[in-house]
Design an enzyme around this catalytic site. Structure first.
Site: not given
Ligand code: AGP
Length: 606
Positions: A489, A27, A75, A486, A505, A482, A601, A99-100, A2
């Site tokens: 990409e 944001r 947000w 990263k 193998h 992962e 995204k 915010n929070g 936020c």
């Protein structure tokens, strides 16, 4: 995350507030609003769902003329994306933005019996609490201070009241707030970028501090109302740089802020003293939790890998649970069957991924309960699941998912820790995981700060290679997958993740000087086995990087060791090194780190 803006001075507040909110749009948000106090001491609130343009349209028909006001981009965390839930919120004589996350808002709400709540937000409860304390002649500052002492959680707030025209009260705990000192005007923002152009002189509030702002400046206090002599600082940098929190890219900002955002993921969901975890979102009854014996975890890309890592933890925590982790784009077309006592965890940062959404709908057709593990509140997946948990990682702007991965793993771990109690799970193991979760944010922060330069140097050493193998065993295997994702990409290096036991193998045929290998090796019962693969690769001249928490002698070209009390969740810590490595390799190769070629995204198409 936020955004907050505030203004008190000689200019028309509306234009400054809307302009400030535009600066904070990057944001990520889903609704916005402003409130001002006009010269007749009447307050006006205008809010809208969607972009700032919607708010501007609404203001055209009801322009606000006041010279004091507050604004907010929301947000969503508590309560859906609606105008009623948008900020500013109002209760009695109090108008505020926040915010929070207020963890104890439900117990506070229960006390505030004289108030009718229009929204589902924790913020409106705080506004009512302040209003309930704002009486018998005490000042707004005192009422805010008294109320904030009741709060458990995080806040950055800006408050005004028609009873004290010309005064803005602001306070922060865990959510940034900056006070811009202008000529005959004072501005508030949660991010310095909203202040640029008005002033470069600012007071950065610290946690636990509160300030009274007028057009003459600001006075700072502790919550116990001890006056503080806060020195103004100069706001450095330009707009673009500031919006990235001073980092060169959103990706690095999001990697480095994981510790902070993880606090929000964990907030109110772990009880280390009792050694327990609890997720409210899935709203499962005890019987429903007891009856779960199969969990299918669905996701794509990083979300899938988060599910894979979480499945190892689920098997450790819940003795009689079977798990399967599936790639959504495959699963949606398979003739899959699920036992009736199944639950599906649908994992998605954006909550809009087409393949994952299609799986969700296929699974629901089979009458299986679906729970979302989602970051974007109010997203399609979040709206269509039967229940679920928001991971509260804040907006993830960079295409490569980093902080959301960590938050997703932790959220699914807490799900497992919660149901484990109803399946005869080992209370000691549940408590051990809970204790590690409690210290995980600080350990992530330490790992990132201690190793950022090391990973940047390592990245420069290996950034010219065109092939890489990432290898790990047990809970380090999903991390290998992962890490490879990263790297590929954002650097465009061909990188594959493999179970290190699989080397013999097939993949070991690849080892030559075009490749480098990244081994994630855990200091656990499989250490020797994990080192076996490393020796096989080195015997064939492989260039090896080892990421490990072991102190043992290890032969490799480069070793990065983490020294941490974290054991069970060590894969999560080691993964943050991989995130830094991939970032710096991509930077060294001159790529568009935040918007890699060919990628979006949120993949809302098949
Ligand atoms: C991860 O870095 C990628 N951006 C991508 O694999 C992503 O995880 C995948 O598209 C799933 O997205 P979601 O979590 O929003 O569903």
């Amino acid at each position: 995350m936020c955004g907050i803006v505030g203004y008190v001075g000689g200019k028309k507040a509306q234009d400054i507030l809307v302009g400030g909110l535009r600066r904070l749009e990057y944001r990520g948000y889903d609704s916005a609003g402003i409130a001002t106090l006009d010269d007749k001491n009447e307050a006006h609130i205008t809010r809208s769902v969607g972009k700032i343009a919607e708010l501007s349209k609404a203001l055209e028909s009801e322009p606000q003329t006041g010279h004091l006001g507050i604004g907010h981009t929301r947000w969503a965390t508590h309560g859906g994306v609606t105008e009623t839930n948008a900020h500013p919120h109002h209760a009695g004589n109090i108008y505020m933005v926040h915010n929070g996350i207020i963890e104890n808002y439900k117990e506070l709400k229960a006390e505030l019996k004289d108030y009718k709540f229009a929204s589902d937000t924790d913020t409106e409860v705080l506004a009512a609490l302040i209003d309930s304390n704002y009486k018998d002649g005490i000042s707004l500052k005192d009422a805010v201070a008294k109320s904030l002492k009741r709060i458990r959680g995080t806040y950055g707030i800006a408050v005004f009241s028609p009873k004290e025209p010309g005064t803005l009260v602001v306070a922060r705990l865990g959510s940034p707030l900056i006070i811009g000192l202008g000529q005959g005007e004072t501005l508030i923002a949660s991010d310095a970028s909203a202040l640029l152009g008005y002033t470069r002189e600012a007071i950065y509030l610290n946690d636990g501090e509160l300030a009274v702002c007028t057009d003459k400046g600001a006075e700072v206090f502790t919550l116990s109302l001890k006056h503080l002599d806060s020195k103004p600082e100069t706001i450095e940098g330009d707009l673009a740089q500031i919006q990235k929190g001073g980092y060169d890219h959103f990706l690095l900002k999001e990697i480095m802020e994981q510790a902070t955002t993880l606090h929000n993921t964990l907030s109110g969901r772990i009880d280390p003293k009792a050694g327990k975890m609890h997720l409210g979102g899935p709203n499962l009854t005890e019987k429903e939790m007891r009856d779960i014996h199969h969990v299918v975890i669905v996701g794509c890309g990083t979300a899938y890998y988060a599910g894979l890592l979480a499945s190892y933890y689920m098997e450790q925590l819940v003795p009689d649970l079977t798990t399967e982790v599936v790639i959504a784009s495959e699963y949606r077309y398979r003739s899959f069957h699920l036992p009736k006592d199944s639950v599906a965890l649908v994992v998605s940062q954006s909550g809009e991924t087409a393949d994952t959404l299609a799986c969700l709908r296929e699974i629901k057709k089979r009458g299986i309960k679906t729970l979302g593990i989602v970051n974007v509140v109010g997203s399609t997946i979040a709206r269509e699941v039967d229940g679920g948990t928001y991971v509260h990682a804040g907006p993830e702007i960079s295409v490569a998912s980093t902080k959301a991965f960590t938050a997703q793993v932790v959220a699914m771990l807490m799900f497992a820790g919660m149901i484990a109690e109803y399946h005869g799970g080992d209370p000691k193991l549940i408590a051990e995981f809970t204790r590690e979760l409690e210290i995980l944010p600080a350990e992530i922060e330490k790992t990132l700060n201690d190793n950022r330069e090391t990973m940047e140097k390592l990245a420069k050493k290996y950034s010219k290679f065109d092939h890489a193998l990432y290898l790990g065993r047990d809970t380090a295997f999903p991390i290998a997958l992962e890490g490879a994702l990263k790297l590929k990409e954002i650097s465009y290096i061909h990188a594959e993740g493999y179970a290190s036991g699989e080397l013999k193998h097939g993949p070991i045929a690849l080892i030559d000087d075009r490749f480098f290998e990244v081994f994630t090796i855990l200091d656990n019962w499989l250490f020797d086995k994990s080192c076996g693969g490393l020796h096989e690769v080195r015997a064939r001249g492989g260039k090896t990087i080892v990421l490990t928490n072991s102190k043992a002698d290890i032969e490799a070209d480069d070793i990065v060791r983490i020294d941490s009390p974290i054991k069970l969740l060590m894969p999560i810590l080691l993964n943050t090194l991989q995130q830094l490595f991939a970032y710096y390799v991509a930077v060294d190769r001159g790529n568009d780190v935040d918007q890699p070629r060919n990628l979006a995204k949120s993949v809302t198409v098949e």
